[in-house]
Structures are given as C-alpha cells and as structure tokens.
Design a protein around this motif. Structure first.
Motif, short mmCIF file in Angstrom:
data_model
loop_
_atom_site.label_atom_id
_atom_site.label_comp_id
_atom_site.label_asym_id
_atom_site.label_seq_id
_atom_site.Cartn_x
_atom_site.Cartn_y
_atom_site.Cartn_z
N LEU A 686 0.83 -1.20 0.00
CA LEU A 686 0.00 0.00 0.00
C LEU A 686 0.87 1.25 0.00
O LEU A 686 0.67 2.18 -0.78
N HIS A 687 1.88 1.23 0.86
CA HIS A 687 2.77 2.37 0.99
C HIS A 687 3.44 2.69 -0.35
O HIS A 687 3.43 3.81 -0.83
N PHE A 709 -7.98 3.27 2.79
CA PHE A 709 -7.27 2.31 3.65
C PHE A 709 -6.89 2.89 5.01
O PHE A 709 -6.10 2.30 5.74
N LYS A 710 -7.43 4.04 5.32
CA LYS A 710 -7.20 4.66 6.63
C LYS A 710 -5.71 4.73 6.97
O LYS A 710 -5.25 4.23 8.00
N VAL A 711 -4.96 5.29 6.06
CA VAL A 711 -3.52 5.43 6.30
C VAL A 711 -3.32 6.48 7.40
O VAL A 711 -3.88 7.58 7.30
N PRO A 712 -2.54 6.18 8.42
CA PRO A 712 -2.34 7.16 9.50
C PRO A 712 -1.65 8.41 8.96
O PRO A 712 -0.87 8.34 8.01
N ARG A 714 0.70 10.28 10.17
CA ARG A 714 2.16 10.35 10.22
C ARG A 714 2.78 9.61 9.05
O ARG A 714 3.74 10.07 8.45
N ARG A 715 2.20 8.43 8.75
CA ARG A 715 2.72 7.70 7.61
C ARG A 715 2.57 8.54 6.34
O ARG A 715 3.52 8.68 5.55
N PHE B 388 6.90 4.07 8.89
CA PHE B 388 6.37 5.17 8.10
C PHE B 388 7.39 5.66 7.09
O PHE B 388 7.05 6.07 5.99
N GLN B 390 9.35 3.84 5.68
CA GLN B 390 9.63 2.74 4.76
C GLN B 390 11.08 2.31 4.86
O GLN B 390 11.76 2.06 3.88
N GLN B 421 0.59 -1.76 10.23
CA GLN B 421 1.54 -0.83 9.62
C GLN B 421 2.59 -1.58 8.80
O GLN B 421 2.99 -1.14 7.74
N LEU B 423 2.29 -4.44 7.32
CA LEU B 423 1.69 -4.93 6.08
C LEU B 423 1.51 -3.80 5.08
O LEU B 423 1.75 -3.97 3.88
N GLN B 424 1.11 -2.62 5.58
CA GLN B 424 0.94 -1.49 4.67
C GLN B 424 2.26 -1.10 4.04
O GLN B 424 2.32 -0.75 2.87
N SER B 425 3.32 -1.21 4.82
CA SER B 425 4.62 -0.82 4.28
C SER B 425 5.20 -1.87 3.36
O SER B 425 5.75 -1.56 2.32
#
Lengths: 828, 609
Positions: A686-687, A709-712, A714-715, B388, B390, B421, B423-425
C-alpha cells in the motif's frame, strides 16, 4: 606295517580305508536302489522304485530316503510328483530331482520342499531322455537331453536361466554317451555320435573332435570327467578305456579291459586314476596302463571326491585314495626322508631308547622339514590313532628347534580336532583334510547348521575362536529360525527360549527370525520376537508386512528416524482411504507434522483437506493465501483470497480477515491503475503504491487510497515528504508544508531536503524547526558548526556534548571551539 | 587462579579427509568421464573438502550447478548428481532423465545423496518412472570444519523445518553427526541439554550409539570432556541483536558463506573482487576477528605501519645476498600480508560507511533500551517511524521481534497496529510471516484476556502488569545479562558482554558458562524453569573402565557446544572469550552459522514475483 594296505599303481600307491560301517546294513540293499551321494562327505539319497523291483506291476510311487554318510537316516518320503528321471545333489546340499518333463524339484536334506523350476517349454513338450547334474563355476548346473536330441542347460540351480546348446547335425537318435565339460567359465556338452565326438556350446558353435585312438571304435559307451574337469575317460564298444585331457588334445593311455559290456559306473579317483565298476568287481586304471583290481562281496556305489573315491556298500563305507606324497615319504619302507627319520626317532624316544638321539642327529639340518612333513602327514590320516604318533613326532621334533613358529602345528591340531569331530559317525561327514582346505571352515560350519547340528557348530566356532558375529550368533540365529518352525510349542515359550539363548548378542537380527516365523504362518510369534529387535529400521518393514501398521508407525516414530516414518506413512496413505488415514495420523503429532511437510512439497491440496478436516481454519486460510501468490490470473487470485477470507472468519481471526479484504481491494485498485496509467502497480504494498502515485503527481488518487485504507497521518506525511523529495518537486513540498499542521515536525522536511542535496530548501525549513530539535537537525544535515553555536546559544551543555560526540578526527578546530564553549558555559 | 594449559583442539581436519575419501571412492564407482551436477547449497561445503583438480582427476569433466528449473541438461554420457535429499530436486532430476529418454539419448545416471537418501525421494523417483535408470549412493558429509574450533552442518533450513514445521528429519542428522564425531574423538563423558530439540538429539544419539556399538570402540581416545546441546528457541534474542564484533559485522555486511567471504570491488579497490578464506590461518584476521569493531581500525592501521617498516627494511639492505634473501622470502610474505590487510581495511571502511549512515545509532539505542526493558512507549514510536519512513523491512522486523521477546509478547493493541503498519509498508504477504513468527513464539500477542473490560478486572490486570515481570527480564536479572557498569572497556574486555558493546551478555553463552561452572543444572532451577523445553543432564563416563575422565584432566576442559538452529559469530566470539577467561577450550558445532537477517529471512514469506 603301515604300508600293508598300500596298492601300487605304477609309481604311486593307492589305499583303501574304511570310513564307517553302515548303520543301515540291516535294512538297505544297495542294489535295489538308485543311489546318489553328495561330494565332500555329503549325505546319501536312495530312491527305491518298487515298480521296477516288484514282481507284480504296482502303480505305487517311489520312496526317497536320505542318509548321512554313516548310514543314519535323515528323512524319508513317498514321492508324489511326476516321473523322476534323475536325482542329484547341489553344492549347497540340496537334493535335486529332475522329472522327465524337465521340471526340477529342490528339497533340503531332510526332504522339505524348497522350490521348483522347469527346464523350458521344449523340454516339457518333448520329454527329457537323459540328464546330467554337474558342478559349474556358478554352483551346480543341470543339463537335460530331450527326445529331439537338443541339450538345455542351466549353470546354477539358484538362478535358473535356461540356455540352449548348439544342435549336433545329423543326430537323430540318442547319443551313446555324453558329458558336460565345465572349463574356463563355460559349460559345453560333449556328445558321442557313433565314432564321432561333438563339442557344443550355447553360442551356437559345434566342433567335431576326434580323439587319438589306436583301436577301431563304432561307439563310445560311457564317458566320465574328473572332479576338476581337466581329464576325461571314455569307454568304447571294443572294451577300451581311453584316458586323456578333457579337451581331447592329449591322450594318456588306452587300456583294454576286454569287457564287452560297459561298466555300471565309470568314475575317477581324484585326478590320478579311472575306476570302472562291473558288478562286484572294481578296476582301477592309472594313466600309464597300470591297474589294480578290487573285489567286493556285495554291490557298491562309487562317489567321486576331489582327492579320492568313496565306495558305499551295504555294510561298509570306504574311501579309496592315492597315498599322499608326504605319507609315502614317511612310511615307505626304507625311506630316508627327514620325516621318516623323525617319526622313527619319536617312536624310539617313547620307547625310552637312545636310538632316538641317533635318528635326530642324522636329520639335524633338516629338522624343520621333518616337522612339517609329520604335521602334513598327520593331516592326511583319517584314523586318529594314526594321527597321534605323527603329531607326537612333530611335537618331539619341534623341541629341537629354537625359532620354529608353532602356528602350523597348532592349526593342524585344531583342524584335526574339528575333522575328527565331524567324521564321527554321529555327525557323519567324512571330510578329508584337503577337502576341508577347499571347502573352507565357514562352509563346513554352514553344513553343520544345515544338518541342524547347532550345538556342534557353536562349539566349533567357540573352539576356533571365530568372532561371535560371524560364528556363534549367526548359528544361533539359524537355530532360532529352526525353532520357530516347531509348531508343537506355543508362541510364548518359543519367544522366551529364543530370547534367553540369544539375548543381546551382537549380530543377531531378531527381525530375520521374526520374518521366518511369519513365513511359517505365526504372526503372533513374529510380533513377540520383533519386540526384542533393537533396530527400528529392521522392525518396521516387517510390521508393515504383517499389517500391524499402527505399531509400525509408532515404532518408526520411536526410532526418531523420519525416513522410517515416511516409509510407513506413504504405505498407509496408499493402503487406506483418505478419511481413515487422516484419522490414523491425527493423534501422532510427529507423523502428522511430517505428513504436512510432505504435502507442502508434493500435494498442497491434500494439506488443505487435512486442515479442513481438522477444523484448523487458520492454517487452511494461510494455505489459501500462499496459494494466491502462485496464481497468474487476477480472478483466480482474488478467488483464493476470498476463500482465505472465509477461512479466517471461521478461525475468528478478525485481523487476518480484514487484511485479506483490504488486500483484495488493493489488488483491484492496482489493476485499475495499471490499466489507466500503463505502469506497473501490482504486488506493491500500500505504501509503495501511494508513493509511486505521489511521485507520478497523482495526488488525487493517492488521497483517495489514503482515505480508503485509513492510512495514518504520520505515515502519509512521511510518505509524501519523501516522495516529493525524491521527485524534486520542491514547490509542491513547500505547499504541503504550509498546509495542515504537520504531525511529523519540520525536521522531516529538513532531513529529506538534505538527503536529496538541496541545502537551500533545507535551510528554509530549518528556521521553522522547534528549538529543542534544532541542534539535532543541524547535526543531521551536517552543519556541525552551526549546531554548536545554536547549542551554545541554548546554553545547553548536553547539546554541546551531543555535537562533540558527532565530531570526527577531521573536525579538530570545531572540537577545540566546542571545548572552549563548554568552559565558558561552566564559568557562568 | 592460573588457567590450566589447554591448547589442544581436537583435530577436525579428519572430517575433511574422511569426506574426501568417501567422495572419491563414490566418484570412482562411475568410472570414466562424467559430469557432476551439484546442489547449490553443497557448492561451498564441497569446496572445503575437495578441490576442482581432485574432481578432475577422478574423471569429472564439467561441473554444473543444479538448477531445478531446467527441464533438460546437456553433457557427456555419464552424469553424477550430488544433491541433498529433497523431493523437488528429485522431480527435477526425473525431468532431466525423462527428457533424455524422449530423444532416445540415454546416459548413465547416478545420484549421490548428502547426507543420506530418504524414502520420500525414492518414492518420487519411482513415481516418475526413472528408478531403473539411476544408481543411488550416499555421502555422509555432515560436519564441515570451518575453523579449528567451528564445525558446521551447513543446514540453514534446520530452524524453519524443526521449530516452525515440527519436522524432525534434521534432528536425526544432528544425532548422526554426533555419533560420527564420537567415533573419532571417543565418547563424550557429560552431556547437558538445554531445550526440547537438545533432549531429542541426546536420546536419539544414545539410541544410535547403542545400536552401532560394535564393542570394538576405542575407549582409549578421549578428546572431548563434555557436550552442551542448546536449542535456538531457548534464546532468540541474541541472534536478533546487532552484531558489533568484526567477524559478526563482516557476516552481517557481506555475508560469510561456509567460512569464505567475497569482497566486491568497493572493498578491494580493484576491478575484480576477492575471495578470502576466513579462519585462524589468516594471522591478521585471527587478531581482529574477536575484537569489538571500535578498536579494529586502529589496530589495522598500526599493523599497516609495521608492515611499512618491514618494507622499508629493503633500503637498509647491505649486501646483494641480503637483497636476494629479502626478495626470495620476505617480499612474498609482505606482499601477501599487504593485500590481506588492504582487504580488511577496505572492509572496515565499508562497514563504517554503512553504520554511520541510516541512523544506526538511534537503532542501536532502541535495541539496547528494548533489552533493558525501558522506554517502551518511545521504542514503539521509533518502530512506527521506521515503518512510516519505509525503512529496511528486516531491520524493522528485528525490533518488533525484540519487542515481543523481551516483553513476553506485545500488547494486543500495539500488536495489531504494528502488524497493520508493517503490512501497509511491506505488503500483504507479510501476513504469513507474522503467522510464522507467532508459531515460532518470536512475535506473539500478550494475553490480557477478553474480560479486561470489567472495571474490577482492569484493576487486577493493571496490578498484574505492575508486578509481572517478563521471562526475559527475569532471566536478565537472575543471570545479570545486562551489566550494571555503564562503561565497559571494549579494548581489554573483562566480560562477555563486550561483544554487544557492554549492553548485553548473550543468554546462550551465559547459560553455557553456568553449566560448565556448576557442572550441570543444580542450583539453577529458578533459571531453568524460564527456559522453554526444559533441561537435562547425563553422565556417560564409564567408571568401570578404570581410566575414567577425572575433572582435573585437561580433556574435561574441552567442551563441545552444539547449537541447534544455528548460532552467530558473536556467540562464538563470546564463547572464545569465556574459554580464555576460564581456561576452557570451546569447540562450537552448529547446524549453520546465522545472523539476524538470515534467521528472519528463512521464516519470511517471499513476496510474489
């Protein structure tokens, strides 16, 4: 006189001595039987064909009886198969019967059936008219002559492979005689066709041979090969015995017997003399036309041995052999050989005569030869009474030698002890010393085992100090195999008896014994025996054979050897239906784990089925997730993930379920993005997806994904700052910094700018960095000097120290100035 | 107390010789010209036992690396596969044979299984219908002696297959290796097991020894006093810590494979890369391998100065004879040393470059405070920040692992958010990684129970949280793994913790220390109850044999430490140090040498291509 029974034959002597007086003398009339005896002192088989002897034609089947060489009965049976054409022994002392239809039946010496095989279809169809059992380089061979005058041959009864020999051209009726010659690892047949001899082999070759013969011949009526296959004797219709080499190239002599009839038996005595038997008269012919005549008072049968000839009669079992050279040297009248002198000396010595000394003096220099001669001569004696004085002489002579190795003497004593033992009529193996040399001790022990004389065999092993693994324990194992055949005793007793005797002896394989018990139809006994087997590797296959699968499995697991476990598992999997199989392994964690491992590599669907059956939805879901990675098509992939999702729901794993759902969503997005922008997006996280979108200036879609996707925050901030930095979009970055209050602080902007080498931009944001973070931030962008100054302005010694710790060896000046700043701070 | 003079490492070159002899005799069984196809994993170990020229001597024509994706292969009439017993490998070999069959070109095939053939493999060959075309052999290659004190089975998959998949196959290999070792060195008197795999190995070893006992065993030989078997799952923390010794850093930065390292051009400063054998034969390396990185470069530069002086000697040479002598003997040695030194210095620079960049210091700080169990909140924030930003996925995962291991799991909320987090990264497939790590017990969720919602329970659970101390923390306290003194002398260390800059003493090594000083586990009950899988001790010394190994005999000071599931170079270094300190000789046996990255990678799900 030692030489009284010596019969001169040319330059050598022949001697006949009694081996046994036959135990059968009351019951057996040898002339009424067909006789066959195995070489090396083997057992004697008698075949009584009552249909021939009875005055009235009866249709009873013949009776077969087996005796030891001493005439003790070993077994008897009434024949119940076809017509026996020939009976003979194999080199492993199995009794072979060849029927006229070419079927060969193999029995052991106790007349237990072992196996059967045929001599081929042709032999079966046209019938066998003659048969030879011969010793080949591979063991024992059989050759049959069919009524069509073809010869079929096998070289080993253990591995019967039939070969057809070449045809003899023009042979329409049975040959007058024939023989199998086994030389140079090849078996060939010598066929007499009228006055011609034909040598045929299995390569399709035939050769006509004409022996050098001074008299006329129309037919060869009999032929006989010596034990070593090198010499041949033939009897012609004119009563002449031709003796020569088996390749017919050399003639030793021709001897005219003036007999119009061929002998009942034409045999060799060792390789030195030919023996013909006519009724009760036996003629021994030497290679130089010398001859000896023997007369018997009852019919006899001749058995060839490598060093002589056994003569079996109703009352006696005798042995005719050439007097060995060394014996001749010692006992020949007037012999001056050292051995003879020593023998005399020893005799005188025990008489207490001083002559002993004189004799010794004569042979002083040759004493060693003398001792060896006496030892060797003792070996050739069959009668212990004659062995003793010779050994005594050797021992006596040995005393005068200082550095004589006793090995030969001791060995001979041991061998004789063993030989005398096995020659004893209870055992009844009349083996000579030279035969034993050829046969070897292990085989002799095997033969004792074959005769079920376990006790004797073990004693001999112990006496000869043969290591247990090859000696005693091997015999015990044989004993145990025999023991399990005793149906009269119950399983428990036998198992206990065997274990008591065998214990933990090394080299014993309980599983072999158990296998025997199983073959005897005693599975319970086999199971009991297997319990004693220490090696799981041996236990398991047998247990499987016995269909004791669950025990096999637990034994395999116990062994810790996964390979064994797999062996059982795969076998189980084949033999059970899937449901049963799953049930069988579910309570065995080790087996279960191994099977999963197997499935993981070989059969993933099976693994999923297993998890499903177990209600292990978590693992099943994981499987589906992994499966999805392997799918090429998007639809398949989503399908697998949906299945996974439902598994996770069942597993009550909310987290995994949500993640899977998100992944499906993401995949769909990515697919759409790929189509729209013609750039790869699939399989990115996703990132990374949002990052690429930001770099590609697609802020709108990025924002959309962020919300979806409700990314925070800060991210998202970090992501966007980094992406803009990478794409060098400083304008957009500045715009972004001025938007909503950044949740990551201004230092992130500074960091990114300096990372991408834009100091100008970095300084812009540096101004906005909160005072606490400023020093750190300055250090990070490499402005150590400024950092030091700022720290000084902040009056923070801690910060100064921090800057100091970041200084390298090249910052000498700076270090000095920081030190002075610190001092100044300290002063205040 | 003066340490007794124990120099004698048992001679493990015998393993090499044995393996070499076995291999040559196996190759001789296929006489004539042949191609050799070697499993990739066996390449390096094979390098250690047999040279290419030796293989050529034995009729090997070409050497191929086994490639499971190839459907067919070319080559001469005879082919020998040297492979590990894997089903997938068998399938590929069967494919090769079948494709040859299809074009009617039959070769002679043989397969040499290392270390042994397995029924499952044979069943694959049978199923594919090629059993009749191959001859099968076994090469019992178990230990590869990497150095005078390191024996490796080179089985990196042990960790995954045993701890994750409960597959006991390799336990058998480990037990076998010990049986074979003892056939050479004599029976080991004392065995101490830490962990469940260790106990299994011990039982199996006893079983095999009993089975193979042919009473002709040589009892006179007695080279190793005791054996300590230790399961990796007893101590996952240590391998996850950043290594700071030179050898450890080399492994983490460049990767040491089977005792050899390959330096790229960035290190050598030349066009071509250099292969270096890292062992005690390299005098310079031997001097620095065990040092804390902070004083490696200094040492190397002083060494360089010395070398320069030696070079300068040539100016002082008087006679032509001296000159000749110098060129003949000295120069060659100096040149060799120079190139080795240059490589090491180059490597140091690389390491230094990597460590100063990328916030290594913050990372190390976070790692150390996790070990101490302080500033939990900040650490979680730090981990989140790494996610965050990455940052490197392994690096982040290491910290998550440490967080869980030191705290007996992560609180449900944090657990869930970190996983999300991560998984998102780094992608959805990491879901499987987390499931694996959970099964291994490396990253787990704390069980606070679902009833936490009721106020009463909240109080009690809060209380529990206050008084509760994590297992790791208990161990730290009991074994004083975290040194109290802030400053530890990294140059002349006095404590094993120097390998981690004095922040942490490796648990595994501390346990070894306890066992050897106590001669067992007595008095350690408080500690052993914290270890998963329990402990076990056994005595094999035959009292009746008269010459029983007494404690004062030097051989009792030779200790074999066997790591199941791999060990790191830092642990080896720590044990070497312990040996010097206490007068023991430690021989390290392991299923493989690992580091934090290789360990985690082996249980991570690979992203789809």
């Amino acid at each position: 006189m030692a030489t009284a029974d010596w019969n001169p034959l040319g330059e050598v002597y022949y001697k006949k001595c009694e081996l046994y007086s036959m135990e059968w003398s009351e019951t057996v009339d040898i002339s009424k039987f067909e006789v066959s005896a195995a070489p090396y002192g083997g057992p004697i088989a008698l075949l009584k064909d009552e249909s021939k002897t009875a005055r009235v034609q009866v249709s009873t089947k013949p009776i077969v009886t087996v005796f030891t060489a001493a005439g003790k009965q070993l077994g008897q049976m009434r024949w119940n198969s076809g017509n026996i054409h020939k009976m003979g022994w194999s080199h492993t002392e199995d009794l072979l019967f060849v029927q006229d239809d070419g079927v060969v039946l193999v029995y052991d010496m106790f007349l237990n059936f072992k196996k059967t095989f045929g001599m081929g279809q042709e032999a079966k169809d046209v019938k066998v008219i003659d048969c030879k059992i011969f010793s080949s380089y591979q063991g024992t061979g059989i050759a049959v002559l069919t009524s069509t005058c073809r010869v079929f041959i096998i070289n080993s009864v253990d591995d019967p492979r039939i070969r057809r020999l070449a045809e003899v051209p023009g042979l329409s009726s049975a040959p007058s005689s024939w023989a199998v010659i086994n030389l140079d690892r090849q078996s060939r047949a010598l066929i007499a066709k009228g006055s011609e001899l034909c040598l045929i082999d299995h390569g399709g070759q035939y050769q006509v041979q004409t022996p050098d013969l001074s008299t006329d011949v129309t037919e060869f009526l009999a032929m006989s090969l010596s034990f070593n296959n090198r010499c041949l004797a033939m009897f012609t219709d004119k009563g002449v015995i031709w003796i020569g080499s088996s390749d017919l190239q050399k003639k030793y002599c021709e001897f005219n017997t003036k007999s119009p009839t061929p002998p009942q038996q034409l045999s060799w005595c060792g390789a030195g003399a030919v023996v013909g038997l006519w009724g009760n008269m036996m003629l021994v012919v030497g290679p130089d036309k010398d001859w000896i005549n023997f007369n018997f008072d009852c019919p006899v049968h001749l058995v060839e041995e490598e060093d002589g000839l056994r003569i079996i009669g109703k009352y006696q079992h005798e042995f005719l052999h050439k007097v060995p050279e060394v014996t001749e040297k010692i006992f020949k009248i007037g012999s001056m050989e050292p051995g003879a002198m020593l023998f005399e000396a020893s005799k005188e010595f025990y008489k207490g005569s001083q002559k002993a000394d004189e004799y010794i003096r004569i042979i002083k220099d040759k004493l060693e030869v003398a001792v060896s001669q006496c030892i060797e001569a003792a070996g050739h004696e069959i009668d212990p009474a004659k062995q003793k004085p010779l050994l005594r002489a050797a021992a006596f002579g040995k005393c005068f030698l200082t550095d004589y190795s006793p090995e030969a003497y001791v060995n001979m004593c041991q061998m004789l002890r063993v030989l005398n033992q096995v020659r004893h009529h209870v055992i009844g193996i009349p083996l000579t010393y030279s035969q034993l040399q050829h046969l070897s001790m292990p085989i002799l022990i095997d033969r004792l085992v074959l005769r079920k004389l376990f006790y004797h065999a073990v004693k001999i092993c112990q006496y000869l100090k043969i290591p247990d693994a090859e000696g005693a324990s091997r015999i015990l194992a044989h004993w145990a195999c025999y023991k399990v055949q005793q149906k009269s005793e119950n399983d428990e007793t036998i198992a206990r008896a065997i274990n008591q005797k065998l214990g933990d002896t090394p080299g014993i394989s309980y599983s072999e014994i158990a296998n025997h018990a199983l073959e005897e139809g005693r599975p319970d006994l086999a199971t009991r025996l297997l319990d004693f087997e220490p090696q799981a590797g041996q236990q398991v296959p047998l247990l499987m054979k016995m269909h004791k699968d669950s025990i096999a499995l637990s034994k395999a697991i116990e062994s810790g050897d996964t390979d064994l476990v797999y062996t059982v598992l795969l076998h189980l999997k084949e033999s059970m239906n899937q449901g049963e199989f799953f049930m069988a392994i579910r309570n065995m964690p080790v087996a279960y784990a191994l099977f999963i491992q197997y499935c993981r590599q070989q059969n993933r669907t099976l693994m999923e089925d297993l998890f499903y059956q177990e209600d292990n939805f978590q693992e099943e879901g994981t499987c589906k997730v992994i499966n999805s990675f392997g799918k090429e098509r998007m639809e398949d992939r989503v399908e697998e993930l949906k299945l996974a999702q439902s598994c996770f729901t069942k597993a009550k794993n909310e987290f995994a379920r949500v993640q899977t759902e998100d992944q499906i969503k993401l995949l769909k997005y990515q697919q759409r993005l790929e189509e729209e922008m013609n750039r790869p997006f699939l399989n990115l996280s996703l990132h990374e997806t949002i990052y690429r979108l930001t770099i590609g200036n697609n802020h709108k879609v990025a924002e959309q994904l962020r919300k979806e996707f409700k990314v925070p925050d800060r991210r998202f901030w970090w992501l966007k700052i980094q992406a803009l930095g990478e794409s060098g979009d400083w304008v957009e970055l500045e715009k972004f910094s001025k938007g909503k209050k950044a949740p990551v602080g201004m230092e992130a902007f500074v960091e990114v700018c300096s990372k991408h080498g834009n100091m100008k931009e970095a300084l812009k944001y540096l101004a906005k960095v909160s005072p606490e973070q400023k020093v750190k931030c300055l250090v990070k962008v490499g402005e150590r000097k400024k950092a030091a100054e700022t720290a000084f302005d902040n009056r923070s010694e801690e910060e100064l120290n921090y800057v100091l710790s970041k200084c390298g060896p090249n910052d000498k000046q700076l270090v000095d100035s920081i030190r002075s700043m610190k001092q100044q701070l300290g002063k205040r | 107390m003066a340490a007794p003079s124990v120099k004698g490492f048992p001679d493990f070159q015998r393993f090499k010789i044995l393996a070499k002899d076995d291999l040559t005799s196996l190759l001789d069984q296929s006489p004539g010209k042949k191609d050799l196809v070697i499993d990739g994993d066996l390449m390096k170990p094979l390098d250690r036992i047999a040279s290419v020229s030796l293989l050529k001597q034995r009729g090997v024509d070409k050497i191929f690396k086994f490639d499971g994706t190839l459907k067919s292969m070319h080559g001469c009439e005879q082919r020998v596969y040297l492979v590990q017993p894997r089903m997938t490998t068998m399938k590929a070999i069967a494919d090769h044979i079948n494709s040859d069959k299809n074009i009617n070109f039959m070769r002679k095939y043989s397969i040499i299984f290392v270390p042994r053939k397995l029924h499952t493999c044979l069943s694959v060959l049978e199923y594919e219908g090629v059993m009749g075309y191959v001859t099968l052999h076994e090469l019992h290659l178990d230990f590869v002696p990497l150095d005078k004190d390191i024996l490796s089975l080179e089985l990196p998959e042990f960790l995954k297959s045993f701890y994750l998949e409960n597959d006991q196959t390799w336990i058998h290999s480990v037990a076998r290796s010990l049986v074979r070792l003892q056939a050479l060195t004599g029976e080991i008197g004392h065995v101490h097991c830490i962990g469940k795999g260790a106990k299994m190995v011990n039982d199996l070893m006893n079983y095999l020894m009993k089975r193979d006992n042919n009473s002709d065993q040589d009892f006179s030989r007695h080279e190793i006093g005791s054996l300590i078997l230790i399961d990796r799952d007893v101590d996952y923390v240590t391998p996850l810590c950043s290594q700071l010794t030179y050898e450890g850093l080399l492994d983490e930065t460049f990767g040491i494979k089977c005792g050899t390292i390959e330096f790229g051009p960035e290190v050598t400063g030349k066009q071509q890369s250099a292969k270096l054998l890292l062992n005690s034969d390299d005098a310079i390396f031997e001097d620095v391998r065990n040092r804390h990185f902070s004083n490696v470069l200094g040492y190397l530069s002083s060494k360089a100065k010395l070398l320069q002086q030696d070079f300068d000697k040539r100016h002082g040479l008087k006679s032509v004879g001296d000159m000749k002598d110098f060129v003949a003997n000295e120069l060659r040695r100096l040149k060799e040393q120079k190139s080795v030194l240059a490589n090491h210095i180059g490597a140091c620079e690389q390491i230094l470059g990597k460590k100063t960049k990328g916030g290594f210091e913050e990372y190390l700080q976070a790692e150390h405070s996790l070990l101490e169990g302080t500033s939990l909140r900040e650490n979680v924030t730090y981990i989140e920040e790494l996610l965050f930003k990455q940052d490197n996925m392994l690096k982040t995962l290491k910290l998550i692992c440490l967080l869980s291991l030191t705290q007996d799991g992560i609180s449900p909320q944090t657990y869930k958010s970190l996983k999300t987090q991560y998984l998102q990264s780094h992608g959805f497939e990491q879901l499987v990684t987390f499931s694996n790590l959970k099964s291994l017990g490396i990253v787990t969720e704390q069980e606070t129970g679902s009833q936490a919602s009721t106020p009463l329970n909240k109080v009690t659970s809060g209380m529990a949280a206050m008084t509760r101390r994590s297992t790791f923390k208990t161990l730290c306290k009991k074994l004083s793994l975290i040194p109290k003194s802030e400053d530890i002398d990294l140059k002349t260390p006095t404590d094993m913790s120097y390998v981690y800059s004095g922040a942490y003493t490796p648990l595994s090594c501390k346990l070894v220390e306890q066992v050897i000083t106590r001669g067992g586990f007595t008095g350690m009950e408080e500690i052993t109850k914290c270890l998963p899988g329990g402990v076990h001790s056994e005595n094999h010394v035959k009292r009746s044999k008269g010459k029983s190994a007494r404690q004062d005999r030097p051989v009792s000071k030779v200790v074999l430490v066997y790591f199941l599931g791999g060990c790191t170079y830092s642990e080896i270094t720590a044990l070497r140090f312990l040996g010097r300190l206490k007068g023991y000789v430690f021989v390290i046996a392991t299923t493989a040498i690992i580091n934090s990255s290789t360990m985690l990678e082996s249980v991570m799900e690979k992203p789809p291509i």
